[in-house]
Design an enzyme around this catalytic site. Structure first.
Site, PDB file in Angstrom:
ATOM      1  N   ASP A  81       0.852  -1.102   0.070  1.00 16.94           N
ATOM      2  CA  ASP A  81       0.100  -0.114   0.010  1.00 16.94           C
ATOM      3  C   ASP A  81       0.687   1.203  -0.189  1.00 16.94           C
ATOM      4  O   ASP A  81       0.272   2.310   0.124  1.00 16.94           O
ATOM      5  CB  ASP A  81      -1.020   0.123   1.109  1.00 16.94           C
ATOM      6  N   ARG A 132       0.366  -1.397   7.819  1.00 13.44           N
ATOM      7  CA  ARG A 132       0.758  -0.403   7.189  1.00 13.44           C
ATOM      8  C   ARG A 132       1.796   0.288   8.020  1.00 13.44           C
ATOM      9  O   ARG A 132       2.505   1.420   7.403  1.00 13.44           O
ATOM     10  CB  ARG A 132      -0.319   0.663   6.715  1.00 13.44           C
ATOM     11  N   ARG A 187     -10.237   5.815  10.789  1.00 13.66           N
ATOM     12  CA  ARG A 187      -8.675   5.578  10.842  1.00 13.66           C
ATOM     13  C   ARG A 187      -8.335   6.670  11.588  1.00 13.66           C
ATOM     14  O   ARG A 187      -8.078   6.565  12.820  1.00 13.66           O
ATOM     15  CB  ARG A 187      -8.174   5.824   9.496  1.00 13.66           C
ATOM     16  N   HIS A 211     -11.728   6.986   4.420  1.00 10.94           N
ATOM     17  CA  HIS A 211     -10.762   8.051   4.614  1.00 10.94           C
ATOM     18  C   HIS A 211     -11.620   9.370   3.976  1.00 10.94           C
ATOM     19  O   HIS A 211     -12.478   9.268   3.027  1.00 10.94           O
ATOM     20  CB  HIS A 211      -9.891   8.002   3.540  1.00 10.94           C
ATOM     21  N   CYS A 256      -5.268   9.380  -3.331  1.00 11.73           N
ATOM     22  CA  CYS A 256      -4.558   8.431  -2.582  1.00 11.73           C
ATOM     23  C   CYS A 256      -2.958   8.161  -3.040  1.00 11.73           C
ATOM     24  O   CYS A 256      -2.197   8.079  -2.065  1.00 11.73           O
ATOM     25  CB  CYS A 256      -5.162   7.090  -2.530  1.00 11.73           C
TER      26      CYS A 256
HETATM   27  N1  ARG Z   1      -5.538  -0.010   0.964  1.00  9.56           N
HETATM   28  C1  ARG Z   1      -5.086   1.103   1.582  1.00  9.56           C
HETATM   29  C2  ARG Z   1      -5.846   1.416   3.062  1.00  9.56           C
HETATM   30  O1  ARG Z   1      -7.020   0.901   3.153  1.00  9.56           O
HETATM   31  C3  ARG Z   1      -5.779   2.063   0.697  1.00  9.56           C
HETATM   32  C4  ARG Z   1      -5.597   3.605   1.146  1.00  9.56           C
HETATM   33  C5  ARG Z   1      -6.074   4.671   0.013  1.00  9.56           C
HETATM   34  N2  ARG Z   1      -5.704   5.842   0.460  1.00  9.56           N
HETATM   35  C6  ARG Z   1      -6.438   6.984   0.558  1.00  9.56           C
HETATM   36  N3  ARG Z   1      -5.643   8.166   0.669  1.00  9.56           N
HETATM   37  N4  ARG Z   1      -7.566   6.953   0.740  1.00  9.56           N
HETATM   38  O2  ARG Z   1      -5.333   1.997   4.022  1.00  9.56           O
END
Ligand code: ARG
Length: 270
Positions: free
Chosen positions: A70, A95, A140, A169, A263
């Site tokens: 990612d 991550r 998040r 997000h 992203c």
């Molecule tokens: N697979 C990543 C996650 O779930 C995707 C992140 C996408 N980034 C964003 N800025 N929305 O964290």
């Protein structure tokens, strides 16, 4: 009208999708059993880079790290305002190691990096606009991190609650068109947050669920050109009516990881 929209040159930080994959599921878009075509992802990403450069923007790159699939989503690594870098602390353990190579890049480029104490995913949830920073929470980035961001930058932070796991997000549900206005998908927000957005942006561009599911809100605007998913046709029409110039760029291979144009793009604001 369309000549009244003035572009501003941007400095972007990106990471090539050499090791891109869907190996775990941390949002509802991700299905580790479904195949990902890395060659196709690379070609789509290169097309985005060409589009940025063709419109006068600067693109700098972080070296991708094997085992961090990612890492291509550069927006999540930090938020940079007036040359000051507020780093990341990822929610998912998978991550967390991404923060280090990005921090190393910022340091070698001459920036100090602030380490958040609370979970914070950079521009994924923190959207600087003209007068304040819009901040997402719910999936998040935490409210505690919003307070840290405000304290660090001394810029008002407006907390918005996300309620739909597909739009986990803030940058999947809203993007700034310029210093004054935004486009967003109201249903991604709690009722109170919707009201806040309506008060702040009475003239906002309102996207449909279809636009949002096509990653149309995960767009990058330079104030005139809007780099946007080609699937978000109704949104692109609205933008054109308002004098913006949609620049369609297909990043559909990245949608499998829950990501799109924004992203993949960190903005370094000086
Ligand atoms: N697979 C990543 C996650 O779930 C995707 C992140 C996408 N980034 C964003 N800025 N929305 O964290």
């Amino acid at each position: 009208m369309s000549d009244s929209r003035v572009p501003r040159r941007r400095r972007f930080l990106v990471c090539e999708p050499r090791h891109f994959a869907v190996q775990y599921a941390i949002n509802p878009w991700m299905h580790p059993d479904a195949p990902v075509d890395v060659g196709r992802a690379q070609a789509q990403w290169q097309a985005l880079m060409r589009a940025y450069r063709a419109h006068g923007h600067t693109v700098e790159t972080v070296e991708p790290v094997p085992g961090l699939p990612d890492m291509v989503f550069a927006a999540n690594a930090a938020v940079v305002v007036e040359g000051r870098v507020f780093g990341s602390l990822f929610h998912a353990p998978e991550r967390r190691p991404e923060s280090l190579p990005y921090e190393a890049w910022f340091k070698s480029a001459g920036f100090d990096v602030y380490h958040p104490e609370s979970v914070c995913e950079g521009e994924g949830d923190l959207v600087p606009t003209g007068r304040w920073i819009l901040a997402g929470t719910g999936f998040r980035t935490t409210r505690e991190a919003h307070r840290e961001v405000q304290e660090f930058f001394g810029v008002p932070v407006i907390s918005l609650t996300l309620v739909d796991p597909y739009f986990y997000h803030l940058d999947t549900a809203l993007f700034p068109l310029d210093e004054e206005n935004v486009a967003y998908y109201p249903e991604a927000f709690s009722p109170g947050s919707r009201e806040v957005l309506a008060r702040l942006y009475p003239d906002a561009v309102i996207a449909t669920g279809e636009d949002a599911r096509a990653f149309g809100l995960n767009s990058v605007s330079d104030g005139r050109h809007v780099f946007i998913s080609p699937g978000a046709t109704a949104l692109a029409d609205q933008l054109a009516d308002r004098g913006y110039v949609p620049v369609p760029v297909d990043l559909s291979e990245f949608h499998k990881a829950g990501g799109g144009i924004k992203c993949c793009t960190q903005e370094i604001r000086s």
